[in-house]
Design a protein around this motif. Sequence first.
Motif, PDB file in Angstrom:
ATOM      1  N   HIS A  94      35.970 -15.327  72.731  1.00 43.26           N
ATOM      2  CA  HIS A  94      35.718 -15.740  71.351  1.00 43.26           C
ATOM      3  C   HIS A  94      34.655 -16.835  71.274  1.00 43.26           C
ATOM      4  O   HIS A  94      33.916 -16.905  70.292  1.00 43.26           O
ATOM      5  CB  HIS A  94      37.019 -16.179  70.678  1.00 43.26           C
ATOM      6  N   LEU A  95      34.571 -17.678  72.281  1.00 40.45           N
ATOM      7  CA  LEU A  95      33.547 -18.727  72.286  1.00 40.45           C
ATOM      8  C   LEU A  95      32.146 -18.129  72.371  1.00 40.45           C
ATOM      9  O   LEU A  95      31.183 -18.733  71.892  1.00 40.45           O
ATOM     10  CB  LEU A  95      33.779 -19.705  73.434  1.00 40.45           C
ATOM     11  N   LYS A  98      28.947 -16.361  68.684  1.00 42.70           N
ATOM     12  CA  LYS A  98      28.259 -17.435  67.968  1.00 42.70           C
ATOM     13  C   LYS A  98      28.148 -17.191  66.460  1.00 42.70           C
ATOM     14  O   LYS A  98      27.911 -18.116  65.699  1.00 42.70           O
ATOM     15  CB  LYS A  98      26.869 -17.675  68.568  1.00 42.70           C
ATOM     16  N   TYR A 105      38.634 -16.433  60.990  1.00 46.03           N
ATOM     17  CA  TYR A 105      39.996 -16.333  61.520  1.00 46.03           C
ATOM     18  C   TYR A 105      40.996 -16.061  60.396  1.00 46.03           C
ATOM     19  O   TYR A 105      41.918 -15.267  60.562  1.00 46.03           O
ATOM     20  CB  TYR A 105      40.371 -17.583  62.322  1.00 46.03           C
ATOM     21  N   TRP A 140      41.039 -20.797  66.793  1.00 47.66           N
ATOM     22  CA  TRP A 140      40.263 -21.649  65.877  1.00 47.66           C
ATOM     23  C   TRP A 140      40.062 -23.028  66.496  1.00 47.66           C
ATOM     24  O   TRP A 140      38.950 -23.564  66.476  1.00 47.66           O
ATOM     25  CB  TRP A 140      40.958 -21.766  64.520  1.00 47.66           C
ATOM     26  N   THR A 143      37.537 -22.869  69.215  1.00 42.82           N
ATOM     27  CA  THR A 143      36.201 -22.562  68.722  1.00 42.82           C
ATOM     28  C   THR A 143      35.619 -23.677  67.859  1.00 42.82           C
ATOM     29  O   THR A 143      34.452 -24.042  68.010  1.00 42.82           O
ATOM     30  CB  THR A 143      36.220 -21.249  67.903  1.00 42.82           C
TER      31      THR A 143
END
Length: 167
Positions: A94-95, A98, A105, A140, A143
């Motif tokens: 997920h990181l 971009k 989310y 979340w 991130t």
Amino acid sequence: MEARETSQHRYKLQRRETPVTGDRLRRYEEVDEQAIHVMVHTFYGCIREHPRLGEIFGRRLAGRWEEHLPKMEAFWQSVLMKNGAYKGKPVPAHLKQKELVSADYAAWLGVFRPVIRELFVPDLADEIIAVAERIAQSLWLATFGMPGATPPAELASKPSDWSGSCW
């Protein structure tokens, strides 16, 4: 509802017989591989139709949906059945995304909650949704979070917040 593979390799839901009495929807009463298979394919069918998330997933998975869906089945089996089927690392994956913004989310949960409500009996749906909300909060925080950050309120809900459609 059970999924079947069509000649186009897309999963479509087959109609179940309608009971003569009681609830017309026949929801899953337990989590097993079949329920997760239907859950994942139904959910991602809705995701593909979502105005924002569909584009994000479409760009990321163009031509690779057949590879992604079994990974998601393994992920949810690991989470819900605790069988260790998933060996990936969701946070780094997920990181790398971009283009994600904080609200994505909540949008993901906005698709997930009604799908789960439609497929599972209420008590089990509550449990699955609570797990998904914790996952969304964790992703979340990884991130967008900073020390002391609190995930957005939209990443937690109460049953009265859930609607009855994909999004």
